[in-house]
Scaffold this active site. Structure first.
Site, PDB file in Angstrom:
ATOM      1  N   SER A 100       7.888   3.312  13.645  1.00  0.00           N
ATOM      2  CA  SER A 100       6.709   3.094  12.791  1.00  0.00           C
ATOM      3  C   SER A 100       6.524   1.472  12.656  1.00  0.00           C
ATOM      4  O   SER A 100       5.249   1.066  12.091  1.00  0.00           O
ATOM      5  CB  SER A 100       7.111   3.362  11.271  1.00  0.00           C
ATOM      6  OG  SER A 100       6.621   4.847  11.098  1.00  0.00           O
ATOM      7  N   LYS A 105       3.795  -3.909   3.561  1.00  0.00           N
ATOM      8  CA  LYS A 105       3.526  -2.233   3.585  1.00  0.00           C
ATOM      9  C   LYS A 105       3.798  -1.733   2.139  1.00  0.00           C
ATOM     10  O   LYS A 105       4.994  -2.082   1.502  1.00  0.00           O
ATOM     11  CB  LYS A 105       4.600  -1.798   4.754  1.00  0.00           C
ATOM     12  CG  LYS A 105       4.285  -0.279   5.010  1.00  0.00           C
ATOM     13  CD  LYS A 105       5.282   0.145   5.915  1.00  0.00           C
ATOM     14  CE  LYS A 105       5.273   1.756   6.386  1.00  0.00           C
ATOM     15  NZ  LYS A 105       6.315   2.046   7.456  1.00  0.00           N
ATOM     16  N   SER A 158       3.823   4.448  11.019  1.00  0.00           N
ATOM     17  CA  SER A 158       3.433   4.882   9.887  1.00  0.00           C
ATOM     18  C   SER A 158       2.807   3.506   9.291  1.00  0.00           C
ATOM     19  O   SER A 158       2.054   3.383   8.439  1.00  0.00           O
ATOM     20  CB  SER A 158       4.278   5.363   8.709  1.00  0.00           C
ATOM     21  OG  SER A 158       5.499   4.564   8.559  1.00  0.00           O
TER      22      SER A 158
END
Ligand code: GLN
Length: 486
Positions: A179, A80, A155
């Protein structure tokens, strides 16, 4: 389709170690797949092809020479883009960090390097991890590989869709209020938020420091355990990391679950829960009963306050954490004649609307005269939520809930209504407030073919029980063997 990209990380690690496959061959297969499908899915902000091939060549050399290898030797992983890899760009999906290059490795990256993992690319997220759909990325929206009109969740939507679309066998995400688990649920993969303090946060961009955790995202439960084995552990560079020995999560994963007590919190099975979600969870309960688990109705009485408490705490902490982006120390700078203008314009132009909204809400909640009414009060209610879990775990070993109230919604459906968006976290945020570990595992599909996830929650530092329950369910089902048609 090349068979390599369907293999689990556990299988790939074995085959690379046995020299049945080379790391270069494996890495190239995933990069090829990413080049073919990512223009449609948009999971990646950057594909670090050259870097990955170099690492893969190193792993192959190590294996050929008979030198000691790591647990993930030669296995690709997507990261990420709010986690630092030295000398690689890190944007947090924000314009304010668009041209920022990481000056050092996050602790999890150091550990992954030691384990021999290959970094295939940086994945898209909601700006600074604030959101539930990746629509808040400053660059582009990631699509759900099962249906590109739908969100991949957020997210960590880039990481989830990368694993789901088979452009990476593993990924790292971060989870502040869901997330990792919510996008895992949306994309039909496994996502785990470890106990707060289990995995070092050093080198992950801080959003809400009392809630943030880094965790594994994978196709299977074993892969999740394998990755947690690598990244877990005390780190003196993170003052919130906790010094508890790390067990081998793979060692106990196949244990029997007979007699395991699983709680069903009545506050999570409310009217209005999507009927496809409800059906899938009910079927999962039946499967668990067949395996010998016992179900108990429990109550987490302060659940109703969780969303409000979470948004006060996360915005307050975000407003403090994001003060560092002043146009001087990091990233984007608006050129002005005086310092105050420079601060204002750099932040004004650098941050997107959701980030600004949260900074303003948080600054307000922390300001003199309002602190006790908002932040102080929220902290007290957080303690009550924590106690709800402590009381529940006196009666049960695990808690089972849906991961999200609905399957992944359509892109654009909630982006103009922040409150609706905030409510999609309703089942995941209490876990962060209480600091307990949680994971989402695939448990079915909606009538429209969108994946559905269920959430397991465990006592602090009892990821082992969670893994064995998740594994038992996985072995009784076929969800992890299904792949999106893209
Ligand atoms: N969707 C939640 C939010 O917008 C959670 C985000 C996260 O876990 N990083 O804050």
């Amino acid at each position: 389709m090349n068979e390599i990209i369907k293999m689990s990380a556990t299988t790939l690690a074995e085959k690379i170690k046995n020299k049945e496959l080379s790391s270069v061959e494996v890495t190239k297969a995933f990069i090829k797949r990413a080049k073919e499908t990512d223009p449609k899915i948009k999971a990646y902000i950057s594909i670090t092809e050259e870097y990955a091939i170099n690492q893969a060549e190193e792993s192959d050399k190590k294996i050929a020479s008979g030198a000691e290898t790591g647990e993930l030797e030669g296995v690709p992983i997507a990261i990420k883009d709010n986690i630092l890899i030295e000398n690689i760009k890190m944007t947090a999906s924000s314009k304010i960090l668009e041209n920022y290059t990481a000056p050092y490795d996050a602790t999890v990256i150091e550990k992954l390097k030691k384990a021999g993992a290959v970094f295939i690319g940086k994945t898209n997220l909601d700006e600074f991890a604030m959101g539930s759909s990746t629509e808040n990325s400053a660059f582009f929206t990631t699509k759900n590989p099962w249906n590109t009109e739908h969100i991949p969740g957020g997210s960590s939507g880039g990481s989830a869709s990368a694993v789901s679309a088979m452009t990476a066998p593993l990924a790292l995400g971060t989870d502040t209020g869901g997330s990792i688990r919510q996008p895992a649920s949306c994309c039909g993969i496994v996502g785990l938020k470890p106990t707060y303090g289990r995995v070092s946060r050093f080198g992950a961009v801080a959003f809400a420091s009392s809630l943030d955790q880094i965790g594994p995202m994978s196709k299977t439960v074993e892969d999740s355990a394998l990755l947690l084995n690598v990244i877990a552990g005390f780190d003196k560079k993170d003052s919130t990391s906790i010094n508890v020995p790390v067990p081998d999560y793979l060692e106990t994963i196949k244990q029997d679950i007979k007699g395991l007590k699983i709680g069903l919190p009545k506050e999570y099975f409310i009217d209005g829960l999507d009927s496809d979600v409800k059906k899938s969870i009910e079927k999962a309960i039946e499967i668990y009963k067949k395996a010998g688990a016992e179900f108990v109705e429990i109550s987490l009485p302060h659940t109703d306050y969780a969303v409000a408490v979470y948004y006060i705490i996360c915005c307050s902490e975000a407003s403090a954490n994001l003060a560092r982006y002043d146009g001087v120390r990091y990233g984007f700078r608006a050129e002005c004649d005086n310092l105050l203008d420079e601060y204002q314009k750099s932040r004004g132009q650098g941050f997107g609307p959701e980030v600004k909204r949260r900074i303003m809400l948080g600054t307000y909640a922390l300001s003199a005269g309002y602190y006790d009414a908002y932040y102080g009060k929220a902290q007290k209610v957080r303690t009550l939520i924590k106690q709800d879990f402590e009381n529940a775990f006196k009666k049960v070993d695990l808690i089972l809930t849906p991961s999200a109230p609905t399957p992944a919604f359509k892109i654009g459906e909630k982006s103009s209504d922040p409150l609706q968006m905030y409510l999609s976290d309703i089942f995941t945020i209490s876990c962060n407030l209480a600091a307990v570990p949680g994971m989402s595992i695939p448990c079915g599909f909606s009538e429209k073919g969108i994946p559905i996830g269920m959430q397991l929650l465990a006592r602090n530092f009892d990821e082992q029980t969670m893994f064995k329950a998740a594994y038992s369910y996985q072995q009784a089902t076929e969800w992890h063997k299904q792949f999106p048609n893209i």
